[in-house]
Design an enzyme around this catalytic site. Structure first.
Site, PDB file in Angstrom:
ATOM      1  N   TYR A 171      -9.136   5.861   7.396  1.00 50.94           N
ATOM      2  CA  TYR A 171      -9.258   6.258   8.914  1.00 50.94           C
ATOM      3  C   TYR A 171     -10.486   7.248   8.761  1.00 50.94           C
ATOM      4  O   TYR A 171     -10.190   8.382   8.049  1.00 50.94           O
ATOM      5  CB  TYR A 171      -8.072   6.510   9.640  1.00 50.94           C
ATOM      6  CG  TYR A 171      -7.113   5.592   9.656  1.00 50.94           C
ATOM      7  CD1 TYR A 171      -6.318   5.168   8.538  1.00 50.94           C
ATOM      8  CD2 TYR A 171      -6.696   4.805  10.778  1.00 50.94           C
ATOM      9  CE1 TYR A 171      -5.346   4.133   8.650  1.00 50.94           C
ATOM     10  CE2 TYR A 171      -5.924   3.884  10.902  1.00 50.94           C
ATOM     11  CZ  TYR A 171      -5.281   3.697   9.746  1.00 50.94           C
ATOM     12  OH  TYR A 171      -4.055   2.525   9.800  1.00 50.94           O
TER      13      TYR A 171
ATOM     14  N   LYS B 222       0.515   0.409  15.087  1.00 48.89           N
ATOM     15  CA  LYS B 222       2.070   0.078  15.499  1.00 48.89           C
ATOM     16  C   LYS B 222       2.169  -0.986  16.288  1.00 48.89           C
ATOM     17  O   LYS B 222       3.452  -1.257  16.701  1.00 48.89           O
ATOM     18  CB  LYS B 222       2.139   1.353  16.186  1.00 48.89           C
ATOM     19  CG  LYS B 222       2.319   2.681  15.389  1.00 48.89           C
ATOM     20  CD  LYS B 222       3.634   2.553  14.523  1.00 48.89           C
ATOM     21  CE  LYS B 222       3.507   3.471  13.249  1.00 48.89           C
ATOM     22  NZ  LYS B 222       4.088   2.753  11.898  1.00 48.89           N
TER      23      LYS B 222
ATOM     24  N   HIS C 124       0.609  -1.184   0.028  1.00 49.42           N
ATOM     25  CA  HIS C 124      -0.034  -0.074  -0.072  1.00 49.42           C
ATOM     26  C   HIS C 124       0.737   1.198   0.009  1.00 49.42           C
ATOM     27  O   HIS C 124       1.794   1.319   0.847  1.00 49.42           O
ATOM     28  CB  HIS C 124      -0.894   0.012   1.224  1.00 49.42           C
ATOM     29  CG  HIS C 124      -1.883  -0.895   1.016  1.00 49.42           C
ATOM     30  ND1 HIS C 124      -3.420  -0.612   1.752  1.00 49.42           N
ATOM     31  CD2 HIS C 124      -2.395  -1.949   0.368  1.00 49.42           C
ATOM     32  CE1 HIS C 124      -3.930  -1.654   1.260  1.00 49.42           C
ATOM     33  NE2 HIS C 124      -3.665  -2.444   0.502  1.00 49.42           N
TER      34      HIS C 124
ATOM     35  N   TYR D 215       3.773   6.808  10.118  1.00 51.09           N
ATOM     36  CA  TYR D 215       2.942   5.580   9.628  1.00 51.09           C
ATOM     37  C   TYR D 215       3.753   4.649   9.037  1.00 51.09           C
ATOM     38  O   TYR D 215       3.648   3.218   9.599  1.00 51.09           O
ATOM     39  CB  TYR D 215       1.949   6.052   8.717  1.00 51.09           C
ATOM     40  CG  TYR D 215       0.837   5.021   8.600  1.00 51.09           C
ATOM     41  CD1 TYR D 215       0.684   4.149   7.438  1.00 51.09           C
ATOM     42  CD2 TYR D 215      -0.391   4.966   9.737  1.00 51.09           C
ATOM     43  CE1 TYR D 215      -0.157   3.003   7.532  1.00 51.09           C
ATOM     44  CE2 TYR D 215      -1.548   3.809   9.495  1.00 51.09           C
ATOM     45  CZ  TYR D 215      -1.334   3.115   8.393  1.00 51.09           C
ATOM     46  OH  TYR D 215      -2.334   2.357   8.314  1.00 51.09           O
TER      47      TYR D 215
HETATM   48  P1  FAS Z   1       1.246 -11.272  22.207  1.00 47.19           P
HETATM   49  O1  FAS Z   1      -0.204 -10.797  23.372  1.00 47.19           O
HETATM   50  O2  FAS Z   1       0.625 -11.240  20.941  1.00 47.19           O
HETATM   51  O3  FAS Z   1       1.747 -12.653  22.700  1.00 47.19           O
HETATM   52  C1  FAS Z   1       1.963 -12.937  23.877  1.00 47.19           C
HETATM   53  C2  FAS Z   1       2.114 -14.580  24.140  1.00 47.19           C
HETATM   54  O4  FAS Z   1       2.478 -14.771  25.483  1.00 47.19           O
HETATM   55  C3  FAS Z   1       0.624 -15.103  24.073  1.00 47.19           C
HETATM   56  O5  FAS Z   1       0.764 -16.254  22.758  1.00 47.19           O
HETATM   57  C4  FAS Z   1       0.066 -15.397  25.249  1.00 47.19           C
HETATM   58  O6  FAS Z   1      -0.559 -16.824  25.353  1.00 47.19           O
HETATM   59  C5  FAS Z   1       1.381 -15.847  26.139  1.00 47.19           C
HETATM   60  N1  FAS Z   1       1.345 -15.506  27.363  1.00 47.19           N
HETATM   61  C6  FAS Z   1       0.752 -14.692  28.166  1.00 47.19           C
HETATM   62  N2  FAS Z   1       1.003 -15.057  29.535  1.00 47.19           N
HETATM   63  C7  FAS Z   1       1.781 -16.109  29.607  1.00 47.19           C
HETATM   64  C8  FAS Z   1       2.245 -16.725  30.721  1.00 47.19           C
HETATM   65  N3  FAS Z   1       1.946 -16.414  31.881  1.00 47.19           N
HETATM   66  N4  FAS Z   1       3.171 -18.030  30.352  1.00 47.19           N
HETATM   67  C9  FAS Z   1       3.447 -18.270  29.047  1.00 47.19           C
HETATM   68  N5  FAS Z   1       2.793 -17.582  27.971  1.00 47.19           N
HETATM   69  C10 FAS Z   1       2.086 -16.589  28.297  1.00 47.19           C
HETATM   70  N6  FAS Z   1      -1.475  -3.948  16.832  1.00 47.19           N
HETATM   71  C11 FAS Z   1      -1.831  -3.694  15.276  1.00 47.19           C
HETATM   72  O7  FAS Z   1      -0.650  -3.099  14.991  1.00 47.19           O
HETATM   73  N7  FAS Z   1      -2.802  -3.459  14.843  1.00 47.19           N
HETATM   74  C12 FAS Z   1      -3.818  -3.917  15.360  1.00 47.19           C
HETATM   75  O8  FAS Z   1      -5.185  -3.759  14.599  1.00 47.19           O
HETATM   76  C13 FAS Z   1      -3.987  -4.676  16.528  1.00 47.19           C
HETATM   77  N8  FAS Z   1      -5.205  -5.108  16.941  1.00 47.19           N
HETATM   78  C14 FAS Z   1      -5.038  -5.718  18.395  1.00 47.19           C
HETATM   79  C15 FAS Z   1      -6.328  -6.198  18.841  1.00 47.19           C
HETATM   80  C16 FAS Z   1      -6.244  -6.879  20.132  1.00 47.19           C
HETATM   81  C17 FAS Z   1      -7.393  -7.487  20.540  1.00 47.19           C
HETATM   82  C18 FAS Z   1      -5.107  -7.040  20.969  1.00 47.19           C
HETATM   83  C19 FAS Z   1      -5.182  -7.738  22.171  1.00 47.19           C
HETATM   84  C20 FAS Z   1      -3.756  -6.610  20.217  1.00 47.19           C
HETATM   85  C21 FAS Z   1      -4.087  -5.959  18.865  1.00 47.19           C
HETATM   86  N9  FAS Z   1      -2.688  -5.369  18.462  1.00 47.19           N
HETATM   87  C22 FAS Z   1      -2.877  -4.686  17.056  1.00 47.19           C
HETATM   88  C23 FAS Z   1      -1.529  -5.478  19.049  1.00 47.19           C
HETATM   89  C24 FAS Z   1      -0.904  -6.698  18.843  1.00 47.19           C
HETATM   90  O9  FAS Z   1      -0.841  -7.148  17.431  1.00 47.19           O
HETATM   91  C25 FAS Z   1       0.315  -6.867  19.478  1.00 47.19           C
HETATM   92  O10 FAS Z   1       1.130  -5.706  19.308  1.00 47.19           O
HETATM   93  C26 FAS Z   1       1.232  -8.072  19.373  1.00 47.19           C
HETATM   94  O11 FAS Z   1       0.220  -9.458  19.440  1.00 47.19           O
HETATM   95  C27 FAS Z   1       2.355  -8.067  20.103  1.00 47.19           C
HETATM   96  O12 FAS Z   1       2.803  -9.484  20.176  1.00 47.19           O
HETATM   97  P2  FAS Z   1       3.524 -10.032  21.377  1.00 47.19           P
HETATM   98  O13 FAS Z   1       4.580  -9.286  22.276  1.00 47.19           O
HETATM   99  O14 FAS Z   1       4.019 -11.285  20.968  1.00 47.19           O
HETATM  100  O15 FAS Z   1       2.240  -9.997  22.566  1.00 47.19           O
HETATM  101  C1  PHB Z   2      -6.220  -4.077  10.783  1.00 46.65           C
HETATM  102  O1  PHB Z   2      -6.246  -4.324   9.437  1.00 46.65           O
HETATM  103  O2  PHB Z   2      -6.512  -4.856  11.682  1.00 46.65           O
HETATM  104  C2  PHB Z   2      -5.635  -2.629  10.923  1.00 46.65           C
HETATM  105  C3  PHB Z   2      -5.062  -1.886  10.083  1.00 46.65           C
HETATM  106  C4  PHB Z   2      -4.555  -0.595  10.588  1.00 46.65           C
HETATM  107  C5  PHB Z   2      -4.798  -0.353  11.762  1.00 46.65           C
HETATM  108  C6  PHB Z   2      -5.681  -1.109  12.758  1.00 46.65           C
HETATM  109  C7  PHB Z   2      -5.863  -2.196  12.300  1.00 46.65           C
HETATM  110  O3  PHB Z   2      -4.441   1.003  12.200  1.00 46.65           O
END
Ligand code: FAS
Ligand code: PHB
Length: 394
Positions: free
Chosen positions: A204, A300, A76, A388
């Site tokens: 957005y 991010k 993109h 971005y």
């Molecule tokens: P994660 O949370 O992905 O992974 C952590 C891992 O640790 C999990 O697999 C969990 O099971 C494990 N864990 C936890 N506690 C533990 C324990 N006590 N013992 C062993 N394992 C344990 N980011 C974006 O850029 N765009 C988005 O649209 C976006 N949407 C999101 C929506 C939601 C609902 C959430 C929660 C996050 C979103 N994020 C988004 C952010 C997300 O993408 C995170 O930045 C990303 O998953 C970070 O990765 P990790 O640091 O690996 O953490």
């Molecule tokens: C998504 O596609 O999930 C998405 C893209 C851009 C954002 C947040 C979520 O800023």
């Protein structure tokens, strides 16, 4: 009977942070053990991020897991900001020379899991009672239970990659750990639908009724969000109600191209800004959501986690392969500088694009003035664009 294990780096968490770290360390011949309280199927099933910075794409390429990303990802070159139906394109390539890649975090996680099978690393899934201890010693220990049996892992370093609700951050003494938080007075209701996206690029939108985001996972699968009340119940959001609200917030011109259908994923995510300092305590290093959370507005979260892992893997590899601790010793300070800049951008874009219940008419006028400034000033657009596409790593 306690099962005793030994490794160089124990990684708690096998989300993108833990998996990417394990991959980089395996490539450098460094032994790891990865723990997760869930299993692969659950972790791969989580619907999260969708936009990858070029720096993230480069990291995944260096990790040897970018083949499918290049084959299936969508490049993109820009995205739209919309205000009450008026759209303005942020020309990422024209303003920064860089683009972003649309490729779901689910796919990134799948690619990393597939790679680990080739690396033959040790993973323990469905673990319980994970306790990192002796963090200040040169042989920290991680205790955990699995299938009713006790295990201990003796290691040189612990990587806390266990997300916002993990145990690693909590292992840092409360008189050492400082946390900073901003909880937003709304959430994001997101859906996935097997329909072509309403637009070729992301939109957005700030509308008097609330924020909306038109994103995608492919040319046939759309990912859409609307701002909702943080206490909202997803069960009260039928597809019809979602489509009506989403179309209203996009405005009639854009909504004319909207193809609606039956969603196959629907969930509400809360929004918060959060930072934990320091990102190191003794031989425990925090990375990814364990250390920081950003509202998804700036796309991010995943990208910042990858930046942490870039720096942490470089630090550990330099320690083991060059007997030099310079990057270990500067990891927390270096990463926190970047983390706060990314927190700033995510907070600023969230403040610009959402309807805040407490906003007075003055603040609403400020949002509109900021949008008008961005659309009329290349400098203002460039500020949005360079954040971005991703700030350069130190
Ligand atoms: P994660 O949370 O992905 O992974 C952590 C891992 O640790 C999990 O697999 C969990 O099971 C494990 N864990 C936890 N506690 C533990 C324990 N006590 N013992 C062993 N394992 C344990 N980011 C974006 O850029 N765009 C988005 O649209 C976006 N949407 C999101 C929506 C939601 C609902 C959430 C929660 C996050 C979103 N994020 C988004 C952010 C997300 O993408 C995170 O930045 C990303 O998953 C970070 O990765 P990790 O640091 O690996 O953490
Ligand atoms: C998504 O596609 O999930 C998405 C893209 C851009 C954002 C947040 C979520 O800023």
């Amino acid at each position: 009977m306690t099962h005793k294990h030994k490794t160089q780096v124990c990684i708690i968490g096998s989300g993108p942070s833990g998996l990417l770290l394990a991959q980089f360390l395996a490539q450098a011949g460094i032994d790891t053990i990865v723990l997760d309280r869930r299993d692969r199927a659950y972790i791969e099933g989580r619907i999260r991020a969708g936009v990858l910075e070029q720096g993230t794409v480069a990291a995944l390429e260096d990790a040897g897991v970018a083949d499918r990303l290049y084959a299936e990802g969508l490049r993109h070159d820009g995205f739209d900001l919309a205000f009450d139906g008026t759209r303005h394109r942020i020309d990422l390539v024209g303003l920064t020379g860089k683009s972003v890649m649309v490729y779901g975090q689910t796919e990134v996680t799948r690619d990393l899991f597939s790679a680990r099978e080739k690396q033959g690393q040790t993973f323990f899934f469905n673990v319980e009672n994970v306790v990192p201890t002796d963090l200040k010693s040169d042989k920290p220990i991680v205790r955990f239970r699995q299938n009713g049996e006790d295990h201990t892992i003796s290691c040189d370093y612990i990587a806390g990659c266990d997300g916002f609700r993990g145990v690693s951050r909590a292992a840092i003494p409360s008189d050492v750990l400082k946390t900073f938080e901003r909880i937003y007075p709304f959430g994001w209701l997101g859906i996935l639908v097997e329909k072509p996206p309403v637009s070729d690029e992301l939109i957005y939108a700030n509308h008097a009724r609330g924020f909306a985001l038109a994103s995608m996972r492919s040319k046939t699968r759309s990912r859409y969000y609307i701002q909702c009340d943080v206490a909202d119940d997803v069960a009260l959001w039928s597809d019809d109600r979602f489509w009506e609200e989403f179309a209203a917030r996009l405005g009639p011109d854009t909504a004319a191209s909207l193809q609606t259908g039956t969603s196959f994923e629907k969930s509400i995510a809360p929004l918060r800004s959060f930072v934990a300092e320091p990102m190191r305590y003794g031989n425990l290093f925090l990375a990814g959501d364990a250390a920081h959370i950003v509202p998804p507005t700036g796309a991010k979260g995943l990208n910042l986690a990858v930046a942490d892992i870039r720096m942490l893997s470089r630090a550990l590899i330099t320690h083991y392969n060059a007997s030099n601790d310079i990057y270990l010793d500067t990891y927390s300070e270096t990463m926190l500088k970047r983390v706060w800049k990314v927190e700033r951008f995510s907070w600023q874009l969230s403040t610009l694009m959402h309807q805040f219940p407490e906003n007075s008419p003055f603040e609403k006028r400020m949002q509109r003035a900021e949008f008008d400034y961005i659309t009329s000033s290349e400098a203002a657009s460039k500020v949005i664009a360079e954040n971005y596409v991703g700030l350069p790593l130190e």
